[in-house]
Design a protein around this motif. Structure first.
Motif, PDB file in Angstrom:
ATOM      1  N   LEU A 154       0.847  -1.195   0.000  1.00  0.00           N
ATOM      2  CA  LEU A 154       0.000   0.000   0.000  1.00  0.00           C
ATOM      3  C   LEU A 154       0.884   1.247   0.000  1.00  0.00           C
ATOM      4  O   LEU A 154       1.969   1.237   0.588  1.00  0.00           O
ATOM      5  CB  LEU A 154      -0.885   0.022   1.256  1.00  0.00           C
ATOM      6  CG  LEU A 154      -1.724  -1.216   1.557  1.00  0.00           C
ATOM      7  CD1 LEU A 154      -2.440  -1.052   2.892  1.00  0.00           C
ATOM      8  CD2 LEU A 154      -2.735  -1.440   0.445  1.00  0.00           C
ATOM      9  N   TYR A 155       0.395   2.294  -0.662  1.00  0.00           N
ATOM     10  CA  TYR A 155       1.134   3.562  -0.694  1.00  0.00           C
ATOM     11  C   TYR A 155       0.223   4.684  -0.207  1.00  0.00           C
ATOM     12  O   TYR A 155      -0.981   4.683  -0.504  1.00  0.00           O
ATOM     13  CB  TYR A 155       1.589   3.878  -2.121  1.00  0.00           C
ATOM     14  CG  TYR A 155       2.382   2.767  -2.773  1.00  0.00           C
ATOM     15  CD1 TYR A 155       3.635   2.400  -2.273  1.00  0.00           C
ATOM     16  CD2 TYR A 155       1.884   2.081  -3.873  1.00  0.00           C
ATOM     17  CE1 TYR A 155       4.370   1.372  -2.866  1.00  0.00           C
ATOM     18  CE2 TYR A 155       2.609   1.049  -4.468  1.00  0.00           C
ATOM     19  CZ  TYR A 155       3.840   0.706  -3.968  1.00  0.00           C
ATOM     20  OH  TYR A 155       4.552  -0.308  -4.542  1.00  0.00           O
ATOM     21  N   PHE A 156       0.809   5.636   0.492  1.00  0.00           N
ATOM     22  CA  PHE A 156       0.035   6.765   1.008  1.00  0.00           C
ATOM     23  C   PHE A 156       0.735   8.095   0.729  1.00  0.00           C
ATOM     24  O   PHE A 156       1.947   8.140   0.541  1.00  0.00           O
ATOM     25  CB  PHE A 156      -0.184   6.620   2.524  1.00  0.00           C
ATOM     26  CG  PHE A 156      -1.053   5.451   2.881  1.00  0.00           C
ATOM     27  CD1 PHE A 156      -2.437   5.562   2.850  1.00  0.00           C
ATOM     28  CD2 PHE A 156      -0.497   4.229   3.205  1.00  0.00           C
ATOM     29  CE1 PHE A 156      -3.250   4.468   3.152  1.00  0.00           C
ATOM     30  CE2 PHE A 156      -1.302   3.135   3.508  1.00  0.00           C
ATOM     31  CZ  PHE A 156      -2.676   3.260   3.485  1.00  0.00           C
ATOM     32  N   ALA A 157      -0.095   9.160   0.742  1.00  0.00           N
ATOM     33  CA  ALA A 157       0.367  10.552   0.607  1.00  0.00           C
ATOM     34  C   ALA A 157       1.211  10.709  -0.674  1.00  0.00           C
ATOM     35  O   ALA A 157       0.838  10.169  -1.711  1.00  0.00           O
ATOM     36  CB  ALA A 157       1.098  10.985   1.875  1.00  0.00           C
ATOM     37  N   TRP A 158       2.360  11.420  -0.614  1.00  0.00           N
ATOM     38  CA  TRP A 158       3.061  11.688  -1.885  1.00  0.00           C
ATOM     39  C   TRP A 158       3.716  10.434  -2.465  1.00  0.00           C
ATOM     40  O   TRP A 158       4.009  10.400  -3.669  1.00  0.00           O
ATOM     41  CB  TRP A 158       4.038  12.846  -1.774  1.00  0.00           C
ATOM     42  CG  TRP A 158       5.148  12.753  -0.756  1.00  0.00           C
ATOM     43  CD1 TRP A 158       5.229  13.450   0.414  1.00  0.00           C
ATOM     44  CD2 TRP A 158       6.350  11.956  -0.826  1.00  0.00           C
ATOM     45  NE1 TRP A 158       6.391  13.117   1.084  1.00  0.00           N
ATOM     46  CE2 TRP A 158       7.098  12.214   0.351  1.00  0.00           C
ATOM     47  CE3 TRP A 158       6.861  11.051  -1.758  1.00  0.00           C
ATOM     48  CZ2 TRP A 158       8.323  11.596   0.616  1.00  0.00           C
ATOM     49  CZ3 TRP A 158       8.095  10.431  -1.498  1.00  0.00           C
ATOM     50  CH2 TRP A 158       8.801  10.716  -0.319  1.00  0.00           C
ATOM     51  N   LYS A 167       2.130   7.634  -2.765  1.00  0.00           N
ATOM     52  CA  LYS A 167       1.025   7.174  -3.624  1.00  0.00           C
ATOM     53  C   LYS A 167       0.932   8.048  -4.882  1.00  0.00           C
ATOM     54  O   LYS A 167       0.778   7.537  -5.996  1.00  0.00           O
ATOM     55  CB  LYS A 167      -0.284   7.256  -2.828  1.00  0.00           C
ATOM     56  CG  LYS A 167      -1.537   6.969  -3.629  1.00  0.00           C
ATOM     57  CD  LYS A 167      -2.784   7.312  -2.834  1.00  0.00           C
ATOM     58  CE  LYS A 167      -2.885   8.811  -2.605  1.00  0.00           C
ATOM     59  NZ  LYS A 167      -4.037   9.202  -1.792  1.00  0.00           N
ATOM     60  N   PHE A 215       5.171   5.056   3.036  1.00  0.00           N
ATOM     61  CA  PHE A 215       4.555   6.389   3.175  1.00  0.00           C
ATOM     62  C   PHE A 215       5.584   7.382   3.704  1.00  0.00           C
ATOM     63  O   PHE A 215       6.616   6.982   4.262  1.00  0.00           O
ATOM     64  CB  PHE A 215       3.342   6.302   4.110  1.00  0.00           C
ATOM     65  CG  PHE A 215       3.554   5.478   5.355  1.00  0.00           C
ATOM     66  CD1 PHE A 215       4.297   5.959   6.421  1.00  0.00           C
ATOM     67  CD2 PHE A 215       3.002   4.194   5.458  1.00  0.00           C
ATOM     68  CE1 PHE A 215       4.473   5.206   7.576  1.00  0.00           C
ATOM     69  CE2 PHE A 215       3.191   3.424   6.613  1.00  0.00           C
ATOM     70  CZ  PHE A 215       3.930   3.935   7.674  1.00  0.00           C
ATOM     71  N   PRO A 239       6.982  10.342   6.413  1.00  0.00           N
ATOM     72  CA  PRO A 239       6.800  10.521   7.850  1.00  0.00           C
ATOM     73  C   PRO A 239       5.413  11.117   8.130  1.00  0.00           C
ATOM     74  O   PRO A 239       4.946  11.988   7.385  1.00  0.00           O
ATOM     75  CB  PRO A 239       7.904  11.514   8.232  1.00  0.00           C
ATOM     76  CG  PRO A 239       8.978  11.264   7.219  1.00  0.00           C
ATOM     77  CD  PRO A 239       8.246  10.933   5.939  1.00  0.00           C
ATOM     78  N   VAL A 240       4.770  10.639   9.189  1.00  0.00           N
ATOM     79  CA  VAL A 240       3.369  11.012   9.432  1.00  0.00           C
ATOM     80  C   VAL A 240       3.259  12.465   9.894  1.00  0.00           C
ATOM     81  O   VAL A 240       4.182  13.009  10.505  1.00  0.00           O
ATOM     82  CB  VAL A 240       2.712  10.058  10.441  1.00  0.00           C
ATOM     83  CG1 VAL A 240       2.779   8.626   9.935  1.00  0.00           C
ATOM     84  CG2 VAL A 240       3.365  10.172  11.824  1.00  0.00           C
ATOM     85  N   THR A 241       2.104  13.079   9.604  1.00  0.00           N
ATOM     86  CA  THR A 241       1.920  14.513   9.920  1.00  0.00           C
ATOM     87  C   THR A 241       0.526  14.790  10.471  1.00  0.00           C
ATOM     88  O   THR A 241      -0.061  15.851  10.199  1.00  0.00           O
ATOM     89  CB  THR A 241       2.161  15.386   8.667  1.00  0.00           C
ATOM     90  OG1 THR A 241       1.292  14.936   7.611  1.00  0.00           O
ATOM     91  CG2 THR A 241       3.598  15.314   8.191  1.00  0.00           C
TER      92      THR A 241
END
Lengths: 83, 143
Positions: free
Chosen positions: A4-8, A10, A77, A79-81
């Motif tokens: 799975l990919y998230f944010a930029w 993805k 992904f 780093p979380v923000t």
């Protein structure tokens, strides 16, 4: 294996997930990132700066030396923000 | 108790519900995070499944460290306009020190461990927010 990919990550890869058979010589998160980076120019761009990409294995944060196996849910992904 | 939701929450309602009826509670502390006015709007993305798992772990860790009567973590997802509430963390305890410290711990850990990402919608286009070193430092003080 499902990745799975998230944010930029993805956005750069152009999809939110993909499923494939894990190559036999890929045994860690870091090796998986390295193998994915070779799959297309888009993947290469997402993984261009490894220190900017974090990972989770089966929904827990994982370092680059964490083992991966076929059947795992792995995510990449930034780093979380939140908060 | 953790909750992830698109809709807004009422701070008064959530505060009143915290450890309601528990006469052992002597104090409760609430932190609410909002969208600063410098950003016209943002969208909160998250990792369904992992988010719940991480928030439950953060609540469990707070309860392990302090004698808490109740814990509440509410985080919104989706599009949020300037001034809107993003997150609420709250802790109730017999004494104020545990409530204060646990509340600060909850938001510090949430910011570096819960899989949420902010995408700001600016005049020049959409920008994914970079993680802040100061957030990482804030987490390290709880080791």
């Amino acid at each position: 294996m499902t990745v799975l990919y998230f944010a930029w990550v993805k956005d750069k890869i152009g999809k939110s997930s993909e499923t494939f058979a894990l190559p036999g010589d890929v045994t860690t998160v870091g090796e998986l990132a390295g193998w994915l980076a070779q799959q297309s120019a888009a993947h290469a761009s997402a993984f261009a700066e490894p220190r900017l990409v974090r990972a989770a294995v089966n929904q827990d944060h994982a370092d680059s030396d964490h083992p991966v196996a076929d059947g795992d849910e792995v995510a990449f992904f930034p780093p979380v923000t939140g908060g | 108790m953790i909750r992830i939701q698109r809709e807004d929450f009422d701070v008064g309602t959530e505060t009143a519900a915290l450890a309601e009826g528990d006469t052992g509670v002597g104090g409760l502390c609430v932190f609410v995070g909002t969208v600063r006015g410098e950003v016209p709007a943002m969208t909160l993305e998250h990792y369904p499944g992992m988010t719940e798992r991480q928030l439950e772990a953060i609540e469990a860790e707070a309860r392990r460290r302090w004698p808490l009567s109740d814990v509440r973590i509410i985080h919104r997802i989706g599009r949020l306009e300037a001034g809107e509430r993003i997150v609420l963390v709250a802790a109730a305890s017999a004494h104020r020190e545990a409530a204060f410290r646990a509340t600060e711990f909850l938001i510090d850990w949430l910011k570096t461990k819960a899989p949420f990402w902010k995408c700001e919608h600016k005049a020049g286009g959409d920008v994914w927010v970079d993680a802040r070193d100061s957030d990482e430092q804030a987490t390290l003080k709880w080791r």
